[in-house]
Design a protein around this motif. Sequence first.
Motif, PDB file in Angstrom:
ATOM      1  N   LEU A  20       0.828  -1.210   0.000  1.00 50.62           N
ATOM      2  CA  LEU A  20       0.000   0.000   0.000  1.00 50.62           C
ATOM      3  C   LEU A  20       0.862   1.259   0.000  1.00 50.62           C
ATOM      4  O   LEU A  20       0.594   2.221  -0.733  1.00 50.62           O
ATOM      5  N   LEU A  21       1.919   1.258   0.797  1.00 54.41           N
ATOM      6  CA  LEU A  21       2.769   2.442   0.902  1.00 54.41           C
ATOM      7  C   LEU A  21       3.510   2.751  -0.394  1.00 54.41           C
ATOM      8  O   LEU A  21       3.705   3.918  -0.751  1.00 54.41           O
ATOM      9  N   ALA A 119       8.318   1.307   3.181  1.00 57.65           N
ATOM     10  CA  ALA A 119       7.880   0.099   2.491  1.00 57.65           C
ATOM     11  C   ALA A 119       9.031  -0.887   2.350  1.00 57.65           C
ATOM     12  O   ALA A 119       8.892  -2.087   2.650  1.00 57.65           O
ATOM     13  N   PHE A 120      10.183  -0.408   1.904  1.00 60.37           N
ATOM     14  CA  PHE A 120      11.322  -1.307   1.721  1.00 60.37           C
ATOM     15  C   PHE A 120      11.939  -1.708   3.059  1.00 60.37           C
ATOM     16  O   PHE A 120      12.468  -2.811   3.206  1.00 60.37           O
ATOM     17  N   THR A 121      11.868  -0.827   4.042  1.00 56.74           N
ATOM     18  CA  THR A 121      12.457  -1.127   5.343  1.00 56.74           C
ATOM     19  C   THR A 121      11.710  -2.231   6.065  1.00 56.74           C
ATOM     20  O   THR A 121      12.322  -3.137   6.651  1.00 56.74           O
ATOM     21  N   ILE A 122      10.381  -2.205   6.041  1.00 58.13           N
ATOM     22  CA  ILE A 122       9.637  -3.214   6.799  1.00 58.13           C
ATOM     23  C   ILE A 122       9.759  -4.599   6.157  1.00 58.13           C
ATOM     24  O   ILE A 122       9.643  -5.615   6.855  1.00 58.13           O
ATOM     25  N   ILE A 123      10.029  -4.649   4.843  1.00 61.90           N
ATOM     26  CA  ILE A 123      10.306  -5.951   4.232  1.00 61.90           C
ATOM     27  C   ILE A 123      11.603  -6.512   4.793  1.00 61.90           C
ATOM     28  O   ILE A 123      11.702  -7.698   5.146  1.00 61.90           O
ATOM     29  N   ARG A 124      12.627  -5.658   4.906  1.00 58.19           N
ATOM     30  CA  ARG A 124      13.898  -6.135   5.480  1.00 58.19           C
ATOM     31  C   ARG A 124      13.723  -6.508   6.939  1.00 58.19           C
ATOM     32  O   ARG A 124      14.375  -7.447   7.438  1.00 58.19           O
ATOM     33  N   GLY A 141       6.632  -5.536  -8.861  1.00 61.57           N
ATOM     34  CA  GLY A 141       5.504  -5.868  -9.720  1.00 61.57           C
ATOM     35  C   GLY A 141       4.313  -4.972  -9.455  1.00 61.57           C
ATOM     36  O   GLY A 141       3.626  -4.521 -10.383  1.00 61.57           O
ATOM     37  N   THR A 142       4.064  -4.693  -8.179  1.00 61.90           N
ATOM     38  CA  THR A 142       2.965  -3.802  -7.816  1.00 61.90           C
ATOM     39  C   THR A 142       3.202  -2.394  -8.358  1.00 61.90           C
ATOM     40  O   THR A 142       2.265  -1.719  -8.819  1.00 61.90           O
ATOM     41  N   LEU A 143       4.456  -1.936  -8.315  1.00 63.25           N
ATOM     42  CA  LEU A 143       4.792  -0.612  -8.841  1.00 63.25           C
ATOM     43  C   LEU A 143       4.430  -0.474 -10.320  1.00 63.25           C
ATOM     44  O   LEU A 143       4.101   0.622 -10.783  1.00 63.25           O
ATOM     45  N   SER A 144       4.484  -1.588 -11.050  1.00 62.06           N
ATOM     46  CA  SER A 144       4.223  -1.541 -12.491  1.00 62.06           C
ATOM     47  C   SER A 144       2.742  -1.464 -12.810  1.00 62.06           C
ATOM     48  O   SER A 144       2.375  -1.171 -13.956  1.00 62.06           O
ATOM     49  N   ALA A 177      -5.559   5.389   2.911  1.00 58.77           N
ATOM     50  CA  ALA A 177      -4.444   4.517   3.304  1.00 58.77           C
ATOM     51  C   ALA A 177      -4.034   4.781   4.748  1.00 58.77           C
ATOM     52  O   ALA A 177      -3.716   3.845   5.496  1.00 58.77           O
ATOM     53  N   PHE A 178      -4.031   6.043   5.148  1.00 57.64           N
ATOM     54  CA  PHE A 178      -3.701   6.392   6.531  1.00 57.64           C
ATOM     55  C   PHE A 178      -4.675   5.698   7.506  1.00 57.64           C
ATOM     56  O   PHE A 178      -4.247   5.103   8.496  1.00 57.64           O
ATOM     57  N   ALA A 179      -5.964   5.766   7.201  1.00 54.82           N
ATOM     58  CA  ALA A 179      -6.949   5.144   8.079  1.00 54.82           C
ATOM     59  C   ALA A 179      -6.755   3.633   8.144  1.00 54.82           C
ATOM     60  O   ALA A 179      -6.820   3.019   9.232  1.00 54.82           O
ATOM     61  N   ALA A 180      -6.466   3.015   6.992  1.00 54.68           N
ATOM     62  CA  ALA A 180      -6.272   1.566   6.976  1.00 54.68           C
ATOM     63  C   ALA A 180      -5.033   1.154   7.760  1.00 54.68           C
ATOM     64  O   ALA A 180      -5.040   0.166   8.502  1.00 54.68           O
ATOM     65  N   LEU A 181      -3.954   1.926   7.633  1.00 56.44           N
ATOM     66  CA  LEU A 181      -2.704   1.551   8.290  1.00 56.44           C
ATOM     67  C   LEU A 181      -2.712   1.888   9.782  1.00 56.44           C
ATOM     68  O   LEU A 181      -2.028   1.217  10.564  1.00 56.44           O
ATOM     69  N   VAL A 182      -3.445   2.911  10.181  1.00 59.02           N
ATOM     70  CA  VAL A 182      -3.620   3.152  11.615  1.00 59.02           C
ATOM     71  C   VAL A 182      -4.221   1.914  12.272  1.00 59.02           C
ATOM     72  O   VAL A 182      -3.869   1.538  13.397  1.00 59.02           O
TER      73      VAL A 182
END
Length: 392
Positions: A20-21, A119-124, A141-144, A177-182
């Motif tokens: 999402l991010l 986004a990339f940090t939480i994957i690591r 893939g999502t970016l595309s 997205a903010f509401a969903a991630l909260v």
Amino acid sequence: MPPASPVARHANPATAAAILLILFNPLGIDLYLPALPMLQSQFHADASASIGAFVFSLGLGQLLFGPLADRVGRRPVALGGLLVYAAASMLAGHCDTLGGFLLARVLQGLGASASSVCAFTIIRDCFSGNAAARRYSLLNGTLSIVPAMAPTLGSVLVRQYGWPSCFLLLAALALAAFAALVWKMPETRPAVPPRAERAGSAELLRHPELLRYGACCCTALGMILGYVTLAPKVLIADGGVSPAAFGLLFGANALLIMAVSFVGLRLIGRFSQQTLLHWGLGLMALSGALLLALSGKSGAWHYMGPVAVLSVGFAFTLGPASSLAMAPFAHAAGRAAALLGCAQMLFAAVLSAALAALPLPGEWALGGAALLLPLACLLALRQQDVPAPAEA
């Protein structure tokens, strides 16, 4: 392979949050592209500089938000970035001067940089090895998806409601997205290590893994942005392709990248990350040779055929290269992601501008870069694999 992080129980929600991010990076570029002619009429000036303003702040902002995410956590930085993005989008939609619009785009890029680096940090944080590489490929893939769909949606919005509607939609999406991630986003930052174990940014920049695999990431993104930058001149101005056909070709290539990225999820489990990375770099070099060989031919195929090979190589390269570059930095993932993301953005922007400025046909400019840069990366990886001579 199970997630190696202590926050393994958060793996699925974290992956969903990362997907999402990451969407707000390309949305900030692609959704309003059909509005550029209307913006030029509105401001009586070339509004395309707003793309560079967004990309510039998107790259440099990561240097601020990466260390901040390591210090205070991924969740507050990501959520704060979404609020900045929403506010800047609202501001952009209500601007009546080019200066104010450019300022809003800079702020919007800063918000996107916070969400992108998290986004990339939480994957690591949650994955390592092949599992991490698969998630990075999933993000790519999502970016595309966005370049394949957003310009069409943007053209409908512009035609029906005017250019501000693009930015009002971006604001609404950021708030949703903010509401969903909260509600759902977990905090994945590992326990802060002792001060002696913390790596500074200068030390990270000297790390051979980040340098070697980061160069592969920069090359991959630079090639794709170079193709996008040169495509209108090669296909429309010089090749006579209609804008409608150009849009279809552009969208089809984005869908190809998405499909190959998802295929890469399975291939990473069957082959090593290094193997897939070598394949990707080799395909990009092959595309360069094809572009040079087919230069001057009529029709769109002489450019888009090699670009399709380039795109497959890009999709095979970026996931494994990102995973291998981030692998050594469990306790400095935010800073590592920031340095990697900033380097990719700035390198791609400079390279694409340089290729466009060369007094050469677009096929030659892109072909030469696509041949030389991946081969240089392959040479660097080969030197890594050569064992040092035994001492007498």
